[in-house]
Scaffold this motif. Structure first.
Motif, PDB file in Angstrom:
ATOM      1  N   LEU A  23     -29.260  11.899  -6.838  1.00  0.00           N
ATOM      2  CA  LEU A  23     -29.833  12.101  -8.157  1.00  0.00           C
ATOM      3  C   LEU A  23     -28.985  13.121  -8.908  1.00  0.00           C
ATOM      4  O   LEU A  23     -28.356  13.989  -8.300  1.00  0.00           O
ATOM      5  CB  LEU A  23     -31.274  12.608  -8.041  1.00  0.00           C
ATOM      6  N   THR A  24     -28.967  13.014 -10.231  1.00  0.00           N
ATOM      7  CA  THR A  24     -28.197  13.943 -11.041  1.00  0.00           C
ATOM      8  C   THR A  24     -29.114  14.655 -12.031  1.00  0.00           C
ATOM      9  O   THR A  24     -30.005  14.041 -12.616  1.00  0.00           O
ATOM     10  CB  THR A  24     -27.096  13.219 -11.833  1.00  0.00           C
ATOM     11  N   VAL A  25     -28.882  15.941 -12.201  1.00  0.00           N
ATOM     12  CA  VAL A  25     -29.574  16.735 -13.220  1.00  0.00           C
ATOM     13  C   VAL A  25     -28.511  17.339 -14.122  1.00  0.00           C
ATOM     14  O   VAL A  25     -27.664  18.117 -13.666  1.00  0.00           O
ATOM     15  CB  VAL A  25     -30.435  17.853 -12.588  1.00  0.00           C
ATOM     16  N   ASP A  26     -28.521  16.959 -15.413  1.00  0.00           N
ATOM     17  CA  ASP A  26     -27.566  17.494 -16.374  1.00  0.00           C
ATOM     18  C   ASP A  26     -28.175  18.709 -17.063  1.00  0.00           C
ATOM     19  O   ASP A  26     -29.275  18.636 -17.624  1.00  0.00           O
ATOM     20  CB  ASP A  26     -27.219  16.437 -17.425  1.00  0.00           C
ATOM     21  N   LEU A  27     -27.447  19.821 -17.019  1.00  0.00           N
ATOM     22  CA  LEU A  27     -27.894  21.065 -17.629  1.00  0.00           C
ATOM     23  C   LEU A  27     -27.113  21.311 -18.916  1.00  0.00           C
ATOM     24  O   LEU A  27     -25.903  21.097 -18.966  1.00  0.00           O
ATOM     25  CB  LEU A  27     -27.678  22.237 -16.667  1.00  0.00           C
ATOM     26  N   LEU A  28     -27.807  21.748 -19.944  1.00  0.00           N
ATOM     27  CA  LEU A  28     -27.171  21.988 -21.233  1.00  0.00           C
ATOM     28  C   LEU A  28     -26.173  23.135 -21.139  1.00  0.00           C
ATOM     29  O   LEU A  28     -26.463  24.189 -20.575  1.00  0.00           O
ATOM     30  CB  LEU A  28     -28.241  22.319 -22.283  1.00  0.00           C
ATOM     31  N   ILE A  29     -24.980  22.899 -21.701  1.00  0.00           N
ATOM     32  CA  ILE A  29     -23.948  23.935 -21.734  1.00  0.00           C
ATOM     33  C   ILE A  29     -24.508  25.201 -22.374  1.00  0.00           C
ATOM     34  O   ILE A  29     -25.174  25.148 -23.403  1.00  0.00           O
ATOM     35  CB  ILE A  29     -22.740  23.457 -22.548  1.00  0.00           C
ATOM     36  N   GLY A  30     -24.231  26.345 -21.775  1.00  0.00           N
ATOM     37  CA  GLY A  30     -24.677  27.617 -22.323  1.00  0.00           C
ATOM     38  C   GLY A  30     -26.033  28.062 -21.835  1.00  0.00           C
ATOM     39  O   GLY A  30     -26.461  29.183 -22.133  1.00  0.00           O
ATOM     40  N   SER A  31     -26.718  27.212 -21.101  1.00  0.00           N
ATOM     41  CA  SER A  31     -28.032  27.591 -20.579  1.00  0.00           C
ATOM     42  C   SER A  31     -27.882  28.665 -19.509  1.00  0.00           C
ATOM     43  O   SER A  31     -26.933  28.639 -18.719  1.00  0.00           O
ATOM     44  CB  SER A  31     -28.732  26.370 -19.975  1.00  0.00           C
ATOM     45  N   GLU A  32     -28.821  29.572 -19.504  1.00  0.00           N
ATOM     46  CA  GLU A  32     -28.802  30.623 -18.483  1.00  0.00           C
ATOM     47  C   GLU A  32     -29.579  30.121 -17.264  1.00  0.00           C
ATOM     48  O   GLU A  32     -30.787  30.286 -17.162  1.00  0.00           O
ATOM     49  CB  GLU A  32     -29.413  31.910 -19.040  1.00  0.00           C
ATOM     50  N   VAL A  33     -28.848  29.503 -16.372  1.00  0.00           N
ATOM     51  CA  VAL A  33     -29.464  28.902 -15.185  1.00  0.00           C
ATOM     52  C   VAL A  33     -28.849  29.551 -13.954  1.00  0.00           C
ATOM     53  O   VAL A  33     -27.645  29.451 -13.725  1.00  0.00           O
ATOM     54  CB  VAL A  33     -29.233  27.377 -15.145  1.00  0.00           C
ATOM     55  N   ASN A  34     -29.672  30.200 -13.145  1.00  0.00           N
ATOM     56  CA  ASN A  34     -29.169  30.807 -11.918  1.00  0.00           C
ATOM     57  C   ASN A  34     -29.583  29.970 -10.711  1.00  0.00           C
ATOM     58  O   ASN A  34     -30.252  28.939 -10.838  1.00  0.00           O
ATOM     59  CB  ASN A  34     -29.658  32.255 -11.777  1.00  0.00           C
ATOM     60  N   ASP A  35     -29.180  30.421  -9.537  1.00  0.00           N
ATOM     61  CA  ASP A  35     -29.452  29.666  -8.311  1.00  0.00           C
ATOM     62  C   ASP A  35     -30.946  29.471  -8.081  1.00  0.00           C
ATOM     63  O   ASP A  35     -31.385  28.384  -7.678  1.00  0.00           O
ATOM     64  CB  ASP A  35     -28.833  30.385  -7.104  1.00  0.00           C
ATOM     65  N   SER A  36     -31.722  30.502  -8.334  1.00  0.00           N
ATOM     66  CA  SER A  36     -33.163  30.404  -8.065  1.00  0.00           C
ATOM     67  C   SER A  36     -33.829  29.402  -8.999  1.00  0.00           C
ATOM     68  O   SER A  36     -34.772  28.711  -8.603  1.00  0.00           O
ATOM     69  CB  SER A  36     -33.823  31.780  -8.193  1.00  0.00           C
TER      70      SER A  36
END
Length: 403
Positions: A310-323
């Motif tokens: 499965l793929t999850v696309d994250l928006l560029i510039g989003s503040e997404v950390n490991d947790s």
């Protein structure tokens, strides 16, 4: 007395296990041609488990099965042909490279699904040989226009990666320049040093495709030569140079993050069945992941990729950390467990919005969860696209009523 019997049984089991291992070791060296041919025919069995076990056994036997597998590339059963190619790729004996390229060239590409799947298997297998396959694939592509077989050969070269870059660079001067630019861009940074000199080439087609292949690079050495092309006489060259420079300004993390457990497939039917088991997880409105979608969250795409995850696309510039990614994964994993899938593999990566002002809209279930061999199903679609689809559906209903 009981203790003596117990140890006697244990010792007997130990001797039996040792004998089995000795037989297996010996059978790999002296396995009969009849046994090998039987295993090869099982590659076409209607039972996926039997196919997979046969493939694993053939891989374990190794070199003694290479010649029979090469012959099987011409088998009447297309499943046997397809899986023979994949097994040859896993064994990795280089004597199979030329016969596999011959099988690629001799195919009557009638665009049937079976022929296309066989070609894809040949491309995947040839890519697994690495650098030894580069020169034969280059010779195969020399002077060719685009075709299915050429496409599979180029896909093999992309899998090989950096050693194949000079081949793609040469192909920028041929009828295959469009596809070559794409594959060079997919290879990424290893191609940059080869592409920079081409930005000053006399042929604007080569210049433009080289600039296109540099889209997505973060190498500062490309800035000066690309900037010079912004005043080029050729519009295509100017546009590609601008696109490449803009991609550098909007640079985003190139890393992808895989959660869960990636599966290994010995035959294609294994992968197809695996993908079928993943489809229910992404079908429908997938309410469990919607709270993470833009604008409430960083997710702008969620789907099923043909390679088996499965793929999850994250928006560029989003503040997404490991947790945070782990939190999203746990929600998907919980849904997967409901469908009997443990440790579902999920690939997180960053991307940009496909269009400006993308809106969340109500999407009919029939249009959700669609998958293809070369792409992914998506939950988020542009509102304008959905409007066109709905208009087409309404017109179709009206026409059907008139009939």
């Amino acid at each position: 007395m009981k203790r003596k019997i117990f140890f006697t049984v244990i010792f007997a089991l130990f001797l039996m296990t040792s004998q089995v291992k000795a037989i297996e070791s010996q059978s790999n060296e002296n396995v009969s041609s009849e046994a090998i041919n039987q295993l090869i025919q099982e590659l076409g069995n209607s039972n996926t488990t039997i196919k997979s076990n046969a493939a694993k056994t053939l891989v374990d036997i190794g070199d003694p099965v290479v010649d029979p597998l090469i012959s099987a590339l011409n088998d009447e059963n297309y499943d046997v042909r397809e899986n023979a190619a994949l097994v040859l790729g896993k064994i990795g004996n280089e004597t199979a490279i030329d016969p596999m390229i011959s099988a690629l060239s001799e195919q009557e590409w009638d665009e049937s699904q079976e022929e296309e799947e066989f070609g894809r298997a040949l491309g995947t297998a040839l890519g697994s040989f690495g650098e030894p396959a580069v020169e034969p694939l280059s010779e195969f592509l020399a002077g060719k226009e685009y075709s299915s077989s050429a496409g599979h050969a180029m896909a093999a070269l992309e899998l090989i990666g950096e050693p194949a870059v000079p081949v793609f660079v040469d192909l920028l001067y041929t009828e295959l320049r469009v596809e070559s630019a794409y594959h060079l861009r997919m290879i990424g940074e290893p191609a940059v040093d080869y592409l920079i000199p081409l930005l000053d080439d006399e042929d604007p087609n080569v210049q433009g495709r080289a600039a296109e292949a540099l889209v997505g690079t973060s190498n500062p050495d490309v800035v000066e030569p690309l900037t010079k092309l912004l005043d080029d006489d050729n519009e295509y060259v100017r546009n590609m140079a601008q696109h490449a420079l803009e991609s550098m300004e909007n640079q985003y993390p190139q890393e992808s993050f895989l959660y869960g457990r990636e599966r290994e497939f010995f035959v294609e039917d294994e992968k197809r069945e695996w993908l079928s088991s993943l489809e229910p997880i992404v079908k429908g409105r997938s309410e469990y992941i919607m709270p993470y979608f833009y604008p409430d969250g960083p997710v702008i795409g969620y789907g099923l990729y043909y390679k088996g995850y499965l793929t999850v696309d994250l928006l560029i510039g989003s503040e997404v950390n490991d947790s945070y990614m782990a939190e999203i994964y746990s929600v998907i994993d919980e849904e997967a467990l409901k469908n009997g899938v443990e440790e579902v593999p999920v690939l997180f990566s960053y991307t940009s919005m496909p269009v400006e002002d993308v809106e969340k809209v109500e999407i009919p279930d029939v249009l959700l969860g669609l998958t293809t061999d070369e792409g992914a199903s998506r939950i988020l679609l542009p509102a304008g696209f959905m409007a066109v689809i709905l208009i087409i559906l309404v017109i179709g209903l009206l026409l059907s009523r008139k009939k």
